[in-house]
Design a protein around this motif. Structure first.
Motif, mmCIF file in Angstrom:
data_model
loop_
_atom_site.group_PDB
_atom_site.id
_atom_site.type_symbol
_atom_site.label_atom_id
_atom_site.label_comp_id
_atom_site.label_asym_id
_atom_site.label_seq_id
_atom_site.Cartn_x
_atom_site.Cartn_y
_atom_site.Cartn_z
ATOM 1 N N ARG A 180 33.694 53.589 26.995
ATOM 2 C CA ARG A 180 33.040 54.335 27.851
ATOM 3 C C ARG A 180 32.276 53.403 28.517
ATOM 4 O O ARG A 180 31.925 54.372 29.324
ATOM 5 N N SER A 181 31.304 53.157 28.078
ATOM 6 C CA SER A 181 30.557 52.303 29.086
ATOM 7 C C SER A 181 31.522 51.908 29.524
ATOM 8 O O SER A 181 30.384 51.496 31.746
ATOM 9 N N PHE A 182 32.255 50.559 29.472
ATOM 10 C CA PHE A 182 33.248 49.945 30.892
ATOM 11 C C PHE A 182 33.514 51.130 31.754
ATOM 12 O O PHE A 182 33.220 51.044 33.064
ATOM 13 N N LEU A 183 33.841 52.145 31.542
ATOM 14 C CA LEU A 183 34.617 53.594 32.351
ATOM 15 C C LEU A 183 33.644 53.693 33.383
ATOM 16 O O LEU A 183 33.705 53.545 34.349
ATOM 17 N N PHE A 184 32.794 54.286 32.736
ATOM 18 C CA PHE A 184 31.680 54.779 33.580
ATOM 19 C C PHE A 184 30.652 53.275 34.615
ATOM 20 O O PHE A 184 30.253 53.636 35.820
ATOM 21 N N GLY A 289 37.898 35.869 33.502
ATOM 22 C CA GLY A 289 37.775 34.575 34.734
ATOM 23 C C GLY A 289 38.373 35.713 35.904
ATOM 24 O O GLY A 289 37.681 35.468 36.859
ATOM 25 N N VAL A 290 40.069 36.257 35.709
ATOM 26 C CA VAL A 290 39.946 36.702 36.521
ATOM 27 C C VAL A 290 39.636 37.819 36.983
ATOM 28 O O VAL A 290 39.263 38.326 38.162
ATOM 29 N N GLY A 291 39.325 38.970 36.597
ATOM 30 C CA GLY A 291 38.742 39.966 36.838
ATOM 31 C C GLY A 291 37.027 40.363 36.760
ATOM 32 O O GLY A 291 36.765 40.747 37.477
ATOM 33 N N GLY A 292 36.326 39.385 36.106
ATOM 34 C CA GLY A 292 35.304 39.214 36.588
ATOM 35 C C GLY A 292 34.011 37.985 37.543
ATOM 36 O O GLY A 292 33.936 38.222 38.332
ATOM 37 N N SER A 326 26.613 44.312 37.358
ATOM 38 C CA SER A 326 27.085 45.359 37.027
ATOM 39 C C SER A 326 28.900 44.780 36.098
ATOM 40 O O SER A 326 29.191 44.757 35.120
ATOM 41 N N LEU A 327 29.329 44.771 36.917
ATOM 42 C CA LEU A 327 31.354 44.696 36.598
ATOM 43 C C LEU A 327 31.232 43.281 36.050
ATOM 44 O O LEU A 327 31.944 43.596 34.247
ATOM 45 N N LEU A 328 30.736 42.064 35.945
ATOM 46 C CA LEU A 328 31.400 41.030 35.348
ATOM 47 C C LEU A 328 30.402 41.342 33.535
ATOM 48 O O LEU A 328 31.051 40.986 32.791
ATOM 49 N N LEU A 331 32.855 43.824 31.675
ATOM 50 C CA LEU A 331 34.132 42.888 31.473
ATOM 51 C C LEU A 331 33.852 42.359 30.283
ATOM 52 O O LEU A 331 34.504 42.304 29.113
ATOM 53 N N GLN A 332 32.855 41.268 30.161
ATOM 54 C CA GLN A 332 32.000 40.689 28.753
ATOM 55 C C GLN A 332 32.126 41.444 27.902
ATOM 56 O O GLN A 332 32.739 41.026 26.633
ATOM 57 N N ALA A 333 31.662 42.906 27.688
ATOM 58 C CA ALA A 333 31.148 43.631 26.498
ATOM 59 C C ALA A 333 32.685 43.399 26.339
ATOM 60 O O ALA A 333 33.050 44.168 24.967
#
Length: 671
Positions: A180-184, A289-292, A326-328, A331-333
């Protein structure tokens, strides 16, 4: 100057000094909410051409004491240069503005608390039904196992019910919250990038979704590899713990090579599982690495191109903040939460809800390590034969056994005697297959011992050491452990063996065959009786007793040895003797003194061996010993000078024995 209507109107003291100055020539003023605007205009009242579209906005909330000086300096800077500016005209308006925002912040906190409560209630609505379902399945499975097999029911039900179910519930709740946290967070970051400059999404979104897709592809294989690694790790820990607890039993059965091979195989399996898991971990790191991190690199690399298409430097800085803050982290979490906690959830859920039933023993599935039947011996060969056997504990050590030749016929009762530390137990280890000679051959039933696999040794011989091993379980399981075959040993045979060895009284005290043997509550002598009865029931044709009766009183020892000598099947018996009565009961006596050995009957050795005569002279039985009924007469001690006829306690049962009975023949008090 007209300052318009507002909360500061009509009170000059409530206005800052710059707000009370007259409007400069060619300037226009006005109010917009709490702000007082100053804009340069031409003669028609239109903003002066070339004037910056955005001017200075002066915030003095953090420096109320210097508010007037700060606004005055901005005035003196902007008016000559034609730069628009605005400020809050007075402290009243400033306090009112701060109060308004404080109220909005409090309202936001209240809304956040309300939303958090709603979130946790929604998570509970997902998690608690899962927990209730797992509890029902665990309880139902435990009851079914208990009804099906009361003695073999799974004892881990309590652990599953009290720990593993809670682990599954908490882990599932954590996965829901992380997702949920990731999506928001991602949605908010993408909306922020869109508001800064839509073209930024062309740089950020493609690598983000590629990284997420790569991560999703690794989820299922990674979970399987994680479960395989955890299972292999637990197998290693369980097997090594069992081996450490049963070292004496392993040594007695000659299973060192087999257990070493099994442990090495389990360790190798764990190593391979860890390597495979590490490879998939590299793919997961690549996905992160690719996504964040790749979007940050692409954003910096494409900065000139973005600036050329109207993206401001401030928008680029804001985009970098969205990516790194925010994003990185989100994504790590997500990768850590779904990777670690997800694997844990899959493993625990797999144990609580097994996918396959346990194999049915009737279908031919192997169950445990049942003793193997006794291998077929050469009918005409002796029970034991040693030819030129030499053994030393190390390449440079003095041999303990040197060029020993020995033949033990079938049905023979051999006693091995000698001073303490001369190598009697070493000989038992060589005959039992626990030790391998440096030179020479050891044969059991005409079969070279070195060539026999470890799995066949329990069927060829049974060795009972001085420290008898009893495992926690029923008396029936302890006694029948060395009996081969899937069919249980009849109770009549177990009771007959207990009676022959002299364990009947102990069997009654322990509650019969279904009583529980708890090693910690048994004395050393009681453990030896259990181990002797177990060996008596074994089909192995050769029995080796390495001081296996040292904690028994002489009468119990005599009864046990006579039972083994008369054991059905005509097998051989080798006893490491610590009393003269054991030597007198034997058909043959092997005297070891290090440099050479002598073998023969009791009377023969009294004439041939000075060492045997010395040992017999220092050995004596207590007066009235029941062992005399077997034709053993008391032999007086040496009664040398200084022998005061001490009475000492021998063994754990504190049996009374003359000082002359000490097996190593040493004098007391340093005499």
């Amino acid at each position: 100057m007209s300052t318009g209507s507002g909360p500061d109107k009509g009170s000059g003291a409530s206005l800052y000094e710059p707000a009370q100055r007259p409007v400069p020539e060619g300037w226009r003023t006005g109010r917009s909410g709490d702000w007082l605007h100053f804009t340069p205009v031409d003669g028609t009242g239109v903003p002066r051409p070339g004037s910056p579209p955005q001017g200075w906005k002066i915030h003095v909330s953090a420096c109320l004491e210097n508010a007037e000086k700060t606004i005055a300096k901005v005035w003196d800077h902007c008016v000559p240069r034609g730069i628009p500016f605005k400020f809050v005209p007075g402290p009243y308006s400033l306090h009112l503005r701060n109060s308004k925002y404080a109220g909005l912040a409090a309202l936001a906190v209240a809304a956040g608390a309300f939303g958090t409560g709603r979130v946790y209630r929604a998570v509970a609505a997902l998690v608690e039904p899962l927990r209730d379902g797992l509890v029902r399945r665990v309880v139902a499975r435990g009851l079914d196992d208990a009804v099906r097999d009361p003695h073999g029911a799974d004892t881990a039900v309590v652990s599953r019910l009290t720990q593993q179910v809670e682990i599954a519930r908490d882990t599932f709740a954590g996965l829901v919250m992380v997702s949920r946290s990731f999506l928001f967070t991602v949605a908010g970051a993408l909306i922020g990038l869109l508001s800064l400059a839509p073209v930024l999404l062309l740089v950020v979104v493609p690598p983000l979704f590629v990284g997420l897709g790569l991560f999703c592809l690794t989820l299922r294989p990674m979970n399987r590899r994680q479960a395989a690694f955890l299972t292999a790790n637990e197998d290693v820990a369980e097997s090594l713990g069992a081996m450490a607890a049963g070292l004496r039993d392993i040594a007695a059965c000659g299973a060192e090579e087999r257990m070493t091979a099994e442990a090495a195989q389990r360790i190798d399996t764990e190593f391979r599982a860890s390597r495979v898991l590490a490879r998939w971990g590299v793919l997961r790191a690549l996905a992160l690495g690719v996504g964040g991190r790749l979007p940050v690199v692409l954003l910096l690399a494409s900065a000139p191109w973005l600036l050329g298409r109207g993206v401001t430097a401030g928008a680029l800085v804001g985009a970098l903040a969205y990516l790194t803050q925010s994003l990185l982290p989100a994504l790590q979490a997500l990768t850590q939460g779904l990777g670690t906690a997800g694997s844990r959830f899959v493993v625990v859920l797999g144990r609580l809800v097994p996918q396959t039933a346990a194999p049915d023993p009737e279908d031919g599935a192997p169950v445990g390590d049942a003793p193997v039947p006794a291998p077929t011996d050469v009918p005409t060969a002796p029970a034991v034969e040693l030819r030129g056997v030499t053994f030393a504990y190390g390449e440079l050590a003095e041999p303990v056994v040197r060029e020993l030749d020995l033949v033990v016929p079938r049905g023979c009762h051999l006693a091995v005697v000698g001073p303490s530390g001369i190598g009697k137990s070493t000989l038992a280890g060589l005959i039992g297959g626990l030790l391998h000679p440096g030179a020479g051959v050891v044969e059991l039933g005409g079969r070279p011992l070195r060539e026999q696999p470890a799995t066949e040794l329990p069927g060829m011989r049974v060795l009972i050491p001085q420290e008898a091993y009893v495992f926690a379980g029923s008396v029936r399981d302890n006694l029948s452990y060395l009996c081969p075959g899937p069919e249980p040993v009849p109770d009549s045979r177990l009771c007959a063996a207990a009676g022959a060895v002299g364990m009947s009284e102990l069997l009654d005290r322990m509650g019969g065959l279904d009583g529980i043997a708890e090693p910690g509550t048994l004395s050393q002598g009681e453990r030896q009786l259990l181990a002797l009865t177990r060996a008596y029931l074994s089909p192995a044709p050769l029995v080796l007793l390495d001081e296996a009766t040292c904690y028994l009183d002489p009468a119990a020892e005599a009864r046990a040895e006579r039972a083994f000598a008369l054991r059905p099947g005509g097998g051989a018996l080798i006893v490491i003797a610590h009393r003269i009565s054991s030597a007198r009961r034997a058909d043959q006596v092997l005297v070891m003194d290090g440099t050479h050995t002598v073998c023969g009957g009791h009377e023969e050795l009294l004439e041939r061996s000075a060492l045997y005569r010395d040992l017999v002279g220092n050995w004596s039985e207590p007066a009235g010993h029941p062992g005399y009924s077997y034709g053993v007469d008391p032999v007086p001690g040496a009664r040398l000078a200084g022998d005061r006829g001490h009475v000492v306690a021998h063994g754990a049962v504190a049996q009374v024995q003359d000082a002359g009975d000490l097996a190593d023949g040493r004098a007391l008090g340093g005499e």
